[in-house]
Design an enzyme around this catalytic site. Structure first.
Site, short mmCIF file in Angstrom:
data_model
loop_
_atom_site.label_atom_id
_atom_site.label_comp_id
_atom_site.label_asym_id
_atom_site.label_seq_id
_atom_site.Cartn_x
_atom_site.Cartn_y
_atom_site.Cartn_z
CE LYS A 1 -3.85 1.97 2.70
NZ LYS A 1 -4.75 1.77 3.87
CB SER B 1 -8.02 3.80 2.94
OG SER B 1 -7.18 3.12 3.88
CB SER C 1 -8.42 0.72 5.60
OG SER C 1 -9.17 1.90 5.57
#
Ligand code: GLN
EC number: 6.3.5.7
Length: 483
Positions: free
Chosen positions: A76, A151, A175
């Site tokens: 990420k 997210s 997330s």
């Protein structure tokens, strides 16, 4: 080749069926071909990947082994990667090349994992749809008109579309688990302090935790093994030995006490999801688990408390982006105040600005007691509810989300509508508990997740329950059409 899980890749590499370099080339080509439909990557790191893959092949040839040695993954884009753009999904950090590797990145690289790239995400990890990224929304591979969740939507979409077997992600209020649910993956948020936050760009420091996103519990165990552990660079890292997560995957569920909170099935939960959750309960009962109704009476206060605490911490964490030291700087500032104002005004998107304002307000002198302090008290009540529940049960089970993935844009004009979708996930962050989401079926062709929560440091228990469930169901093996 792209259909293989991490566990299958590890066996294939050990048996010399293919090399890490071959596999890496196949996946890089697949990303180049298919990712334009999804937008799941912000940066591809082809050169680094090929270099790491070759090095892993040499290490294997020299007799080394290990489940992550030569395994392709992605990070990420809020894990700092030395010399590589680490954007956090924001224009603010579009030009930021991290000067060092996050602990998670360094640990996985040392274990021999191959970094294919950096995945798209909501700006500064704020969101539940991956639509707030400065690099554009990510699409859900199960239906390109729907969001993948956020997210960590880029990591989720990429793994779900079989662009790679697993990726790192972070979970401040859901997330990891929510995008896992929306894309038919297994995702684990570890106990707060289990995975180092050093080099993980902070959103809300007391809630943020890194963890794995993969297709199976077995793969989450492998990736978590490489991520977890004490780190003296992170003052909230906990010095607890890391168990062998893969070794805990064979335990029987006979007599396992599963708590199902009655508050989980109130209005707001899509009845079709409620039915799938009941099915997963029956499946676990067949495996020997015992079901008990429990209560989490303060759950209703969790969303308001979270949406005070998280923005408060964010407003403080994000004050470092001032146009002076990191990231975006406006053109020709008149003076220092103008530099701050315009750099931040131009660099941050609307959701991040909203959160900074809410947080600064909640922390301001006249309102601190009414909002921030009150929220902290609720946080303690939420934790106490869990402590009481775990005196009676071994895990807590429920839906991961009240609804399946919504259409792109559907909640853009109403931020609170999106905040309400976090109802099942944020309590684990407030309490610091580990939580896992695993595939449990489909509604209108969109995946649904079931969430499992466990006491502190019982990641192994969560992974084992999910693994036993996955040995007896096939939801997690379904592949989105076109990928
Ligand atoms: N949706 C939540 C938020 O927007 C959680 C995000 C996260 O876990 N990073 O704050």
């Amino acid at each position: 080749m792209h259909q293989m899980t991490l566990a299958e890749i590890a066996r294939g590499l050990a048996d010399k069926k293919f090399s890490s370099e071959e596999l890496t080339k196949v996946l890089l080509a697949r990303i180049t071909q298919l990712d334009p439909q999804l937008n799941s990557f912000i940066s591809l790191t082809e050169e680094l990947a090929l270099e790491q893959a070759k090095a892993a092949d040499v290490r294997r040839a020299n007799g080394e082994s290990g489940a992550l040695l030569g395994a392709p993954i992605a990070h990420k884009d809020l894990f700092c990667t030395q010399g590589i753009r680490t954007s956090c999904g924001s224009k603010m950090l579009d030009n930021f090349k991290a000067p060092y590797d996050a602990t998670v990145v360094a640990k996985l690289a040392a274990a021999g994992a191959v970094t294919l790239g950096k995945t798209n995400m909501d700006e500064f990890a704020m969101g539940s749809a991956n639509e707030s990224s400065w690099y554009g929304a990510v699409k859900n591979p199960w239906n390109l008109e729907h969001v993948p969740g956020g997210s960590s939507g880029g990591s989720a979409a990429a793994v779900a579309a079989r662009l790679l077997p697993a990726a790192t992600a972070t979970d401040t209020g859901g997330s990891i688990r929510q995008p896992a649910a929306f894309t038919n993956l297994t995702g684990l948020k570890p106990t707060y302090g289990r995975v180092s936050r050093w080099g993980m760009i902070a959103y809300a420091s007391s809630l943020d935790q890194g963890g794995p996103l993969a297709r199976t519990a077995e793969d989450c165990a492998i990736l978590l093994q490489g991520m977890a552990g004490f780190d003296q660079n992170d003052s909230t890292s906990i010095d607890e030995p890391v168990p062998d997560y893969s070794a805990s995957l064979g335990d029987s569920l006979q007599g396992l006490r599963i708590g199902v909170p009655k508050e989980y099935f109130s209005a707001g939960l899509d009845p079709r999801i409620a039915e799938l959750i009941q099915n997963s309960i029956k499946e676990l009962q067949k495996l020997g688990a015992v079901i008990k109704e429990i209560s989490l009476p303060n759950m209703q206060h969790a969303i308001p408390a979270y949406y005070v605490i998280a923005p408060a911490e964010a407003s403080s964490n994000l004050s470092r982006f001032d146009g002076v030291r990191f990231g975006h700087r406006c053109e020709q500032p008149k003076d220092l105040i103008d530099l701050y104002k315009r750099s931040r005004g131009e660099g941050f998107g609307p959701e991040v600005q909203r959160r900074i304002m809410v947080g600064a307000y909640a922390l301001s002198a006249g309102y601190y007691d009414a909002y921030y302090l009150k929220a902290q008290k609720i946080r303690r009540l939420v934790k106490n509810d869990f402590m009481a529940a775990f005196n009676e049960v071994d895990i807590i089970l429920g839906p991961t989300t009240p609804n399946p993935a919504w259409k792109l844009g559907a909640k853009n004009s109403d931020p609170v509508a999106a905040y309400l979708e976090d109802v099942y996930t944020i309590t684990a962050n407030l309490a610091g508990l580990p939580g896992l989401s695993m595939p449990a079926g489909f509604v209108d062709g969109l995946p649904v997740g079931v969430q499992l929560l466990a006491p502190y440091f019982q990641e192994g228990r969560l992974l084992n329950v999910a693994h036993q469930y996955q040995l007896n169901t096939d939801w997690h093996t379904r592949t989105p059409t076109g990928f």
